[in-house]
Design a protein around this motif. Structure first.
Motif, PDB file in Angstrom:
ATOM      1  N   UNK A 129      -3.536 -43.789  -3.222  1.00  0.00           N
ATOM      2  CA  UNK A 129      -4.400 -44.715  -2.469  1.00  0.00           C
ATOM      3  C   UNK A 129      -5.132 -43.738  -1.605  1.00  0.00           C
ATOM      4  N   UNK A 130      -4.504 -42.726  -1.035  1.00  0.00           N
ATOM      5  CA  UNK A 130      -4.956 -41.570  -0.223  1.00  0.00           C
ATOM      6  C   UNK A 130      -6.013 -40.654  -1.145  1.00  0.00           C
ATOM      7  N   UNK A 131      -5.853 -40.612  -2.534  1.00  0.00           N
ATOM      8  CA  UNK A 131      -6.669 -39.705  -3.409  1.00  0.00           C
ATOM      9  C   UNK A 131      -8.012 -40.677  -3.622  1.00  0.00           C
ATOM     10  N   UNK A 132      -7.793 -42.164  -3.885  1.00  0.00           N
ATOM     11  CA  UNK A 132      -9.114 -42.866  -4.014  1.00  0.00           C
ATOM     12  C   UNK A 132      -9.827 -43.052  -2.728  1.00  0.00           C
ATOM     13  N   UNK A 133      -9.301 -42.965  -1.531  1.00  0.00           N
ATOM     14  CA  UNK A 133     -10.033 -43.186  -0.374  1.00  0.00           C
ATOM     15  C   UNK A 133     -10.574 -41.650  -0.059  1.00  0.00           C
ATOM     16  N   UNK A 134     -10.424 -40.708  -0.747  1.00  0.00           N
ATOM     17  CA  UNK A 134     -10.851 -39.420  -0.362  1.00  0.00           C
ATOM     18  C   UNK A 134     -12.001 -39.085  -0.856  1.00  0.00           C
ATOM     19  N   UNK A 135     -12.945 -38.199  -0.385  1.00  0.00           N
ATOM     20  CA  UNK A 135     -14.141 -37.788  -0.819  1.00  0.00           C
ATOM     21  C   UNK A 135     -13.975 -37.018  -2.019  1.00  0.00           C
TER      22      UNK A 135
END
Length: 68
Positions: free
Chosen positions: A38-44
């Motif tokens: 989820x952190x990767x998907x939300x990151x730029x």
């Protein structure tokens, strides 16, 4: 880096089993596995199409011959 946190995770899971039951602790662990995704998907990072290039050379000195 992540291998060093395994004993802490095992101790935390063991402590949670004392309070909760085993299936609940396994479910919590499974849900926590989704956090990095989820952190990767939300990151730029997802929007990057090319590798970023540094504008200035790195501040690392060149290695001398014969040094380990």
């Amino acid at each position: 880096m992540t291998a060093g946190s395994r004993p802490l995770a095992a101790a935390t899971a063991g402590a949670l089993v004392l309070v909760l039951d085993v299936p609940t602790v396994l479910a919590v662990g499974a849900l926590l596995q989704a956090v990095p995704v989820l952190l990767f998907v939300a990151s730029p990072v997802r929007a990057l199409r090319t590798m970023p290039v540094l504008s200035a050379p790195a501040a690392v000195p060149h290695a001398r011959e014969g040094t380990p």
